[in-house]
Write a protein that holds these residues in place. Structure first.
Motif, PDB file in Angstrom:
ATOM      1  N   VAL A 314     -18.888   5.936  35.363  1.00 48.29           N
ATOM      2  CA  VAL A 314     -18.188   5.317  34.145  1.00 48.29           C
ATOM      3  C   VAL A 314     -18.253   3.878  34.414  1.00 48.29           C
ATOM      4  O   VAL A 314     -18.594   2.995  33.631  1.00 48.29           O
ATOM      5  CB  VAL A 314     -16.844   5.812  33.918  1.00 48.29           C
ATOM      6  N   ALA A 315     -17.774   3.590  35.536  1.00 44.52           N
ATOM      7  CA  ALA A 315     -17.817   2.106  35.722  1.00 44.52           C
ATOM      8  C   ALA A 315     -19.207   1.224  35.702  1.00 44.52           C
ATOM      9  O   ALA A 315     -19.142   0.014  35.283  1.00 44.52           O
ATOM     10  CB  ALA A 315     -17.167   1.546  37.031  1.00 44.52           C
ATOM     11  N   GLU A 316     -20.033   2.078  36.098  1.00 43.17           N
ATOM     12  CA  GLU A 316     -21.386   1.396  36.366  1.00 43.17           C
ATOM     13  C   GLU A 316     -22.334   1.769  35.095  1.00 43.17           C
ATOM     14  O   GLU A 316     -23.644   1.428  35.161  1.00 43.17           O
ATOM     15  CB  GLU A 316     -22.168   1.767  37.660  1.00 43.17           C
ATOM     16  N   LYS A 317     -21.580   2.451  34.064  1.00 40.51           N
ATOM     17  CA  LYS A 317     -22.404   2.692  32.995  1.00 40.51           C
ATOM     18  C   LYS A 317     -23.712   3.722  33.208  1.00 40.51           C
ATOM     19  O   LYS A 317     -24.796   3.296  32.436  1.00 40.51           O
ATOM     20  CB  LYS A 317     -22.778   1.390  32.047  1.00 40.51           C
ATOM     21  N   LEU A 318     -23.413   4.352  34.053  1.00 39.69           N
ATOM     22  CA  LEU A 318     -24.595   5.455  34.343  1.00 39.69           C
ATOM     23  C   LEU A 318     -24.593   6.708  33.308  1.00 39.69           C
ATOM     24  O   LEU A 318     -23.383   6.549  32.475  1.00 39.69           O
ATOM     25  CB  LEU A 318     -24.486   6.216  35.621  1.00 39.69           C
ATOM     26  N   PRO A 319     -25.469   7.442  33.165  1.00 40.35           N
ATOM     27  CA  PRO A 319     -25.342   8.419  32.230  1.00 40.35           C
ATOM     28  C   PRO A 319     -24.369   9.281  32.245  1.00 40.35           C
ATOM     29  O   PRO A 319     -23.942   9.819  33.328  1.00 40.35           O
ATOM     30  CB  PRO A 319     -26.841   9.319  32.533  1.00 40.35           C
ATOM     31  N   TYR A 320     -23.738   9.552  31.108  1.00 39.10           N
ATOM     32  CA  TYR A 320     -22.165  10.029  31.104  1.00 39.10           C
ATOM     33  C   TYR A 320     -22.184  11.106  29.958  1.00 39.10           C
ATOM     34  O   TYR A 320     -21.322  10.921  29.116  1.00 39.10           O
ATOM     35  CB  TYR A 320     -21.185   9.054  31.194  1.00 39.10           C
ATOM     36  N   PRO A 321     -22.960  12.308  29.966  1.00 38.06           N
ATOM     37  CA  PRO A 321     -22.729  13.122  28.746  1.00 38.06           C
ATOM     38  C   PRO A 321     -21.423  13.811  28.844  1.00 38.06           C
ATOM     39  O   PRO A 321     -21.039  14.208  29.898  1.00 38.06           O
ATOM     40  CB  PRO A 321     -23.847  14.222  29.206  1.00 38.06           C
ATOM     41  N   LYS A 322     -20.998  13.986  27.653  1.00 34.66           N
ATOM     42  CA  LYS A 322     -19.705  14.589  27.481  1.00 34.66           C
ATOM     43  C   LYS A 322     -19.800  15.734  26.567  1.00 34.66           C
ATOM     44  O   LYS A 322     -20.497  15.856  25.733  1.00 34.66           O
ATOM     45  CB  LYS A 322     -18.372  13.655  26.954  1.00 34.66           C
ATOM     46  N   VAL A 323     -19.175  17.014  26.795  1.00 31.91           N
ATOM     47  CA  VAL A 323     -18.951  18.014  25.840  1.00 31.91           C
ATOM     48  C   VAL A 323     -17.462  18.206  25.636  1.00 31.91           C
ATOM     49  O   VAL A 323     -16.691  18.698  26.662  1.00 31.91           O
ATOM     50  CB  VAL A 323     -19.585  19.202  26.453  1.00 31.91           C
TER      51      VAL A 323
END
Length: 764
Positions: A314-323
């Motif tokens: 989250v902090a490094e704005k890496l891919p973060y797909p959510k469901v």
């Protein structure tokens, strides 16, 4: 003698400054300590990490191995030489390390201490003319339990130690593995490692870190998995591995991709059918190793995924797909999927899946979906006039079927062959594009007419090799000159170097006149068995990634099964190519306001880990045998994929399994769900409307599945309970009291005993 007030004031100021500098613990002797909430590292004046401590226990437990870990190494792929640090200085003011190397290079590395991890970034490198690659580490640990080769983590999962040390790449240019990795993708093979030397001692004939071939002929993926022994660990990467003592080491690297490179690689070594192929790797302007960055972390293993890794992402704005509001890596979101496997009747399929509490359906009764940019994503025609899904009320297009399912929170998907450019599709034939991937480029040495089969080249360089990185399908061995595809098999060994067994106008292309000096492109191909296709180059791969998102938006297809996912390695850019493909795909999806793209695939890699939801491959008794309650009773596939997935904080799988039919019992699905949640696994449940309707227990089975899935989504199972569920010897019954409460019973001789109350976790 008493001190004056000014003296005391100076002492207090000095003391407070010292507290502020504690994260760095600067020493005049050139030794530095850095500390996060859970982890402490020590770096010496040569630029090596010589201490790695769990700072949450007293005394701090040391995890540094007896071999020092270079903070940053340099590499020249042409000579095969590494350059290791020999001197380091640290600046407190800007938190920069200056590291000197024996070849005269000087690296500037920024080290930032965040609450739960260290951020390391290469800012500059001097005297870099002969440096083609930089390597973070290898970082050697004393941990000997689990190693996550995909994302780079060393894990001690025991209750006594419960600690993990890991690395994550913070940008696409940084990839898992060593600088020596040909093709930037680790070979697919077995390594010997005992996760517990007391419980699983190695026989005298084996030793730690010993490498073995996978099984079979190198083509059948079922036969790959051939070692049920615990000490045989299948490899899906080399971000982490073990040394001869069984100790885990972690490595990441970054390549200067701006210049053409020549590689020799086999995706599946040790097999004649998968012999190494030479490839001229396409240069990528602007893709350099300066700016390469990693997160180095350590924490209790039991909380590492959601407490530390999630925070880094989250902090490094890496891919973060959510469901459903949660990260796809959260075990509470390890959801099974449905797979339509028989017949073309869909009247009740959405209803079945909704009643089970599952969230996605793959329409598996159709052949592979093949990329064809000619349709611009309108796979059923511009007006959705093709209706492949049969309903009694009238057949439906993909769009009509997905509208029906999506309205009930269920995704629809297809089984595709990733980026393979099949015959008859745009970019392949009958008019091949100029952005197909060339394995080799040579020059035509004679003028040829449209009918000539005597084709000479100026240089035979590696044209005797059969194209591809796996399988080496002779039917796909071809060259491209202009807009014509030409088949050949072999090349003469003396001048003139003539291609052998030539077939002009291959794949329906048009034979043409070609002139001496024209470029010959030996094409990178996939393999046979329905996967037949050409590989796109990196820039066409970018367009295909966007095509998938356009297709998803147009047809409402938000679930993809990327069979042949390893084709993303075939440009020669390995895990970088995978990251780039999925980043393009997901960025385009965001532009199109697609909330969630779910996908499974044929493999798992450091490039796909962030994006990939599940890894549902294989099936039946190869994966999990519910009768014998064994992970893989016919092959070791279930055990092998489970071990790789779990070690990398990723859901394991049962594959396609446990079809509902006339013989299905509620007890079977109580067991399957318990193991699924306990071991952290997903699966495809095969569905056939005809078979389901023959089941006298279908409604009770639906209810059972939904009860367990509701409790899973509520994160109601504690770590202790999951350990008990994962034991296949146990039997269970789960009863839903209300939407926030469940009763879990042990089943002993048909009786429900020892009830445990499970509650919805906060935030779920």
């Amino acid at each position: 003698m008493s001190r004056s007030i000014p003296d005391l004031k100076n002492i207090v100021i000095t003391f407070l400054l010292g507290l502020l500098l504690l994260p760095f613990c600067y020493s005049a002797r050139g030794q530095w300590d850095f500390k996060t909430s859970y982890f402490k590292i020590h770096i010496d004046n040569k630029g090596y990490i010589t201490g790695m401590k769990n700072s949450t226990v007293t005394p701090n437990r040391e995890f540094a191995a007896d071999k020092p870990s270079p903070l940053l190494s340099l590499y020249n792929y042409k000579t095969g030489n590494y350059f290791y640090p020999e001197k380091a200085t640290f600046s407190r003011s800007d938190t920069h390390f200056t590291i000197d190397y024996p070849n005269g290079s000087v690296a500037t590395v920024k080290l930032e201490t965040l609450p739960k991890y260290f951020r390391l970034t290469l800012l500059s490198l001097t005297n870099r003319e002969k440096i083609t690659d930089i390597q973070w580490g290898s970082y050697y640990t004393s941990i000997t339990n689990l190693f996550g080769e995909v994302i780079g983590v060393a894990r001690d999962t025991s209750d006594a130690v419960n600690y993990a040390i890991g690395v994550l790449a913070l940008n696409d240019i940084t990839t898992g593995g060593t600088s020596t990795t040909q093709g930037d993708a680790a070979p697919f093979q077995y390594i010997i490692h005992s996760p517990d030397k007391n419980r699983y001692p190695l026989p005298d004939s084996l030793h730690e870190a010993q490498l073995f071939s996978i099984g079979g002929d190198g083509i059948s993926d079922v036969a790959f998995y051939s070692h049920p022994e615990t000490c045989f660990r299948i490899l899906y990467g080399n971000s982490a591995t073990v040394d001869k003592k069984g100790q885990v080491l972690i490595t990441y690297h970054a390549v200067d991709r701006r210049e053409k490179r020549d590689i020799s690689f086999s995706l599946i070594p040790f097999m004649a059918v998968n012999s190494p192929n030479h490839q001229q790797v396409q240069p990528l302007p602007g893709v350099d190793f300066i700016g390469s960055s990693i997160a180095l972390w350590g924490s209790p293993d039991s909380t590492a995924l959601l407490d530390v890794i999630q925070e880094i992402v989250v902090a490094e704005k890496l891919p973060y797909p959510k469901v459903n509001g949660k990260w796809i890596k959260d075990p509470a979101r390890y959801q099974p999927d449905a797979l339509v496997t028989d017949g073309n009747k869909y009247d009740s399929i959405v209803s079945y899946v909704s009643q089970m509490g599952f969230k996605a359906i793959e329409t598996g009764v159709y052949p592979f979906f093949k990329v064809d940019r000619a349709n611009r994503g309108y796979i059923d025609g511009k007006n959705f006039e093709t209706k492949p899904f049969h309903f009694t009320s009238g057949d439906k297009s993909h769009k009509e079927f997905s509208d029906l399912a999506n309205s009930r929170g269920i995704l629809i998907g297809r089984h595709n062959i990733t980026t393979a450019l099949a015959p008859g599709t745009k970019d392949a034939s009958p008019l091949p594009g100029d952005s197909v991937c060339c394995q080799q480029k040579q020059i035509l040495d004679n003028r040829i007419s449209a009918t000539d089969t005597l084709i000479a080249v100026d240089n035979p360089g590696y044209l005797d090799e059969v194209s591809g990185w796996e399988g080496h399908a002779k039917s796909l061995n071809m060259i491209k000159i202009g807009k014509e595809l030409i088949y050949y098999s072999g090349i003469s060994k003396t001048v003139p170097y003539n291609l052998q067994h030539v077939k002009r106008g291959y794949w329906g292309t048009t034979p043409a006149v070609h002139h001496r000096g024209d470029t010959i492109c030996k094409l990178m191909a996939t393999l046979e068995y329905g996967y037949d296709g050409l590989i796109p180059d990196m820039f066409l791969q970018d367009k295909i990634a966007e095509y998938y998102s356009d297709l998803s938006s147009i047809n409402g297809l938000y679930f993809h099964d990327f069979d042949g996912e390893e084709f993303l390695f075939d440009t020669g850019h390995g895990y970088y190519g995978v990251k780039r493909f999925f980043r393009k795909m997901f960025e385009r999806a965001e532009q199109l306001k697609i909330p969630y793209l779910r996908f499974t695939g044929a493999t798992l890699s450091e490039g796909s880990w962030h994006y990939q939801s599940v890894w549902n491959v294989g099936g039946g008794k190869n994966m999990y045998d519910a009768q014998t309650r064994k992970w893989g009773s016919t092959t070791s596939e279930g055990k092998d994929i489970r071990d790789a997935a779990v070690s990398n904080y990723f859901p394991a799988t049962f594959g396609s399994n446990f079809e509902i039919d006339s013989t299905s019992t509620v007890e079977l699905y109580e067991h399957v769900e318990a193991i699924s949640i306990g071991a952290g696994a997903t699966w495809f449940i095969p569905l056939s409307q005809k078979s389901v309707e023959r089941s006298p227990n279908k409604q009770a089975i639906f209810k059972t599945l939904r009860t367990w899935e509701n409790a899973r989504a509520a994160n109601a199972f504690t770590r202790t309970i999951k350990k008990q569920l994962a034991n296949p010897a146990n039997n269970w019954r789960l009863v839903e009291v209300n939407s926030d409460t469940w009763k879990l019973y042990r089943m002993i001789k048909g009786e429900m005993v020892n009830p445990v109350t499970l509650l919805r976790a906060k935030g779920y």
